[in-house]
Design a protein around this motif. Structure first.
Motif, PDB file in Angstrom:
ATOM      1  N   ILE A 181       9.541   8.078   6.067  1.00 32.55           N
ATOM      2  CA  ILE A 181       9.661   6.677   6.749  1.00 32.55           C
ATOM      3  C   ILE A 181       9.542   6.456   5.001  1.00 32.55           C
ATOM      4  N   ARG A 182      10.599   6.074   4.484  1.00 32.59           N
ATOM      5  CA  ARG A 182      11.519   5.113   3.234  1.00 32.59           C
ATOM      6  C   ARG A 182      11.161   4.266   3.269  1.00 32.59           C
ATOM      7  N   TYR A 183      10.241   2.234   2.589  1.00 32.30           N
ATOM      8  CA  TYR A 183      10.427   1.680   3.270  1.00 32.30           C
ATOM      9  C   TYR A 183       9.978   0.648   1.851  1.00 32.30           C
ATOM     10  N   ARG A 184      10.954  -0.334   2.767  1.00 33.52           N
ATOM     11  CA  ARG A 184      11.000  -1.631   0.981  1.00 33.52           C
ATOM     12  C   ARG A 184      10.883  -2.914   1.573  1.00 33.52           C
ATOM     13  N   VAL A 185      10.360  -3.870   0.938  1.00 32.82           N
ATOM     14  CA  VAL A 185       9.728  -4.922   1.336  1.00 32.82           C
ATOM     15  C   VAL A 185       9.801  -6.272   0.842  1.00 32.82           C
ATOM     16  N   THR A 186      10.877  -6.896   0.407  1.00 31.36           N
ATOM     17  CA  THR A 186      10.991  -7.695  -0.820  1.00 31.36           C
ATOM     18  C   THR A 186      11.317  -9.105  -0.864  1.00 31.36           C
ATOM     19  N   PRO A 187       9.794  -9.904  -1.185  1.00 28.41           N
ATOM     20  CA  PRO A 187       9.953 -11.935  -1.056  1.00 28.41           C
ATOM     21  C   PRO A 187      11.365 -11.853  -1.613  1.00 28.41           C
ATOM     22  N   VAL A 188      11.585 -12.919  -1.361  1.00 29.62           N
ATOM     23  CA  VAL A 188      13.194 -14.114  -2.308  1.00 29.62           C
ATOM     24  C   VAL A 188      12.770 -15.140  -2.182  1.00 29.62           C
ATOM     25  N   TYR A 189      12.402 -15.421  -2.891  1.00 28.03           N
ATOM     26  CA  TYR A 189      11.845 -16.410  -3.769  1.00 28.03           C
ATOM     27  C   TYR A 189      13.190 -17.516  -4.391  1.00 28.03           C
ATOM     28  N   GLU A 190      12.822 -19.296  -3.898  1.00 26.27           N
ATOM     29  CA  GLU A 190      13.748 -20.018  -4.435  1.00 26.27           C
ATOM     30  C   GLU A 190      13.306 -20.304  -6.069  1.00 26.27           C
ATOM     31  N   GLY A 191      13.969 -20.251  -6.904  1.00 23.24           N
ATOM     32  CA  GLY A 191      13.392 -21.168  -8.178  1.00 23.24           C
ATOM     33  C   GLY A 191      12.110 -20.717  -8.096  1.00 23.24           C
ATOM     34  N   THR A 192      11.432 -22.295  -8.895  1.00 21.76           N
ATOM     35  CA  THR A 192       9.858 -21.781  -8.246  1.00 21.76           C
ATOM     36  C   THR A 192       8.953 -22.414  -7.085  1.00 21.76           C
ATOM     37  N   GLU A 193       9.672 -22.293  -6.475  1.00 16.71           N
ATOM     38  CA  GLU A 193       9.174 -22.850  -5.340  1.00 16.71           C
ATOM     39  C   GLU A 193       7.313 -21.237  -5.500  1.00 16.71           C
ATOM     40  N   LEU A 194       6.895 -21.634  -4.552  1.00 13.31           N
ATOM     41  CA  LEU A 194       5.606 -20.760  -4.563  1.00 13.31           C
ATOM     42  C   LEU A 194       5.776 -19.554  -3.601  1.00 13.31           C
ATOM     43  N   LEU A 195       6.362 -20.882  -2.011  1.00 11.25           N
ATOM     44  CA  LEU A 195       6.790 -20.233  -0.980  1.00 11.25           C
ATOM     45  C   LEU A 195       8.039 -19.045  -0.992  1.00 11.25           C
ATOM     46  N   CYS A 196       7.551 -17.867  -0.636  1.00 14.92           N
ATOM     47  CA  CYS A 196       8.987 -16.869  -0.402  1.00 14.92           C
ATOM     48  C   CYS A 196       9.952 -17.847   0.602  1.00 14.92           C
ATOM     49  N   LYS A 197      11.641 -17.694  -0.129  1.00 14.96           N
ATOM     50  CA  LYS A 197      12.680 -18.408   1.496  1.00 14.96           C
ATOM     51  C   LYS A 197      12.811 -17.072   2.616  1.00 14.96           C
ATOM     52  N   GLN A 198      12.163 -16.114   2.031  1.00 17.23           N
ATOM     53  CA  GLN A 198      12.859 -15.080   3.423  1.00 17.23           C
ATOM     54  C   GLN A 198      11.956 -13.730   2.607  1.00 17.23           C
ATOM     55  N   ILE A 199      12.042 -13.098   3.905  1.00 18.62           N
ATOM     56  CA  ILE A 199      11.165 -11.690   3.335  1.00 18.62           C
ATOM     57  C   ILE A 199      12.703 -10.552   3.938  1.00 18.62           C
ATOM     58  N   ASP A 200      12.915  -9.388   3.103  1.00 22.47           N
ATOM     59  CA  ASP A 200      13.676  -9.004   3.117  1.00 22.47           C
ATOM     60  C   ASP A 200      12.895  -7.039   3.635  1.00 22.47           C
ATOM     61  N   ILE A 201      13.568  -6.759   4.938  1.00 22.86           N
ATOM     62  CA  ILE A 201      12.369  -5.191   5.029  1.00 22.86           C
ATOM     63  C   ILE A 201      13.973  -3.697   5.417  1.00 22.86           C
ATOM     64  N   GLU A 202      13.627  -2.929   4.524  1.00 24.87           N
ATOM     65  CA  GLU A 202      14.630  -2.233   4.508  1.00 24.87           C
ATOM     66  C   GLU A 202      13.909  -0.861   4.857  1.00 24.87           C
TER      67      GLU A 202
END
Length: 222
Positions: A181-202
C-alpha cells in the motif's frame, strides 16, 4: 356487657368503587391525597418522572471521502522493502506529514506514542481537552511513536478514534492479505494555530485487484 361491633364507615359497594377509582387515577398519574388513600386502605406509589440526561454529542461531521488517491505514477513505484518518510517539523515544531510504502512485514512494528513527547498544542489528560498524541502513520502500520515528526495533537474522540482508525483498519486488512500500500497522511494547519485544522489521508494498493484506493479528509474537531 358485650360491645357492639363498629360498622364500617362505608358500605362494601362504596368501598369497592372508591378503591377502583383510586387505582385508576394512580395509573393515569393523578395524585390522590394520602388521607383519602388511608381512609380506604389503599396506597398507590406515585410514578416518578423519568430522569432525562443530556448527552453531549460530537459536532464533527465525520470523514469526507473525496474519491480515489492522487499519487503520481512515480509515487506508485514498488520496491522490495517498505519504507516510511517523516517530513520535517516546521518552525513551530508541528508535524507536517508522512509518506510510506507499506508492506505486510511492517504490520504491528510501530510503537505507542511516547509520553515524553508533547506535540504543539497538546494538553495532558483526556478530560476536558480530549487531546491525544496522534500518529500520522499509525502504530499498527509501522509508525513510530518515538519520533516527534510522526505525532500531532488530535482530538482523541472522534478524530483519532474511530475516524482515523476506520481507514487505518482498511489498510491493515489489505496488508494482512499480502498487499502493498502506498500511503500518505498530511495535517493541515491554519496560520500559526498549533492544532491542525484537518487530517488528509491517501492510500492506494499496488496490487491489481486491490480493495484500497481512497482520499479522505477528517476535520480535527470534537
Amino acid at each position: 356487657m358485650a360491645r357492639k361491633k363498629q360498622k364500617p364507615p362505608f358500605s362494601p359497594a362504596i368501598m369497592l368503587v372508591a378503591v377502583l377509582l383510586i387505582l385508576v387515577l394512580g395509573v393515569f398519574g393523578v395524585q390522590v391525597p394520602d388521607t383519602i388513600q388511608e381512609m380506604f386502605g389503599v396506597h398507590t406509589q406515585q410514578q416518578s418522572k423519568p430522569t432525562t440526561t443530556t448527552s453531549v454529542s460530537s459536532t464533527n461531521p465525520g470523514p469526507k471521502e473525496l474519491g480515489p488517491a492522487t499519487f503520481s505514477t512515480n509515487e506508485l513505484t514498488d520496491s522490495k522493502s517498505g519504507w516510511i518518510d517523516y517530513h520535517s517539523l516546521d518552525s513551530l515544531g508541528r508535524a507536517t506529514g508522512a509518506e510510506a510504502l507499506l508492506k505486510p512485514a511492517m504490520v504491528n512494528t510501530g510503537t505507542s506514542a511516547n509520553k515524553d513527547i508533547r506535540p504543539p498544542g497538546f494538553i495532558s489528560g483526556l478530560d476536558p481537552t480530549n487531546h491525544s498524541r496522534g500518529h500520522l502513520i499509525g502504530r499498527q502500520l509501522g509508525g513510530s511513536g518515538d519520533d516527534a515528526r510522526n505525532l500531532t495533537t488530535l482530538y482523541q474522540t472522534p478524530v483519532n478514534t474511530p475516524f482515523m482508525t476506520k481507514y487505518e483498519n482498511q489498510v491493515r486488512q489489505a496488508l494482512d492479505k499480502g498487499e502493498t500500500i502506498r500511503y500518505r497522511v498530511t495535517p493541515v494547519y491554519e496560520g500559526t494555530e498549533l492544532l491542525c485544522k484537518q487530517i488528509d489521508i491517501e492510500a492506494k494498493g499496488l496490487n491489481k485487484n486491490t480493495t484500497v484506493d481512497f482520499r479522505v479528509t477528517i476535520l480535527n474537531e470534537k
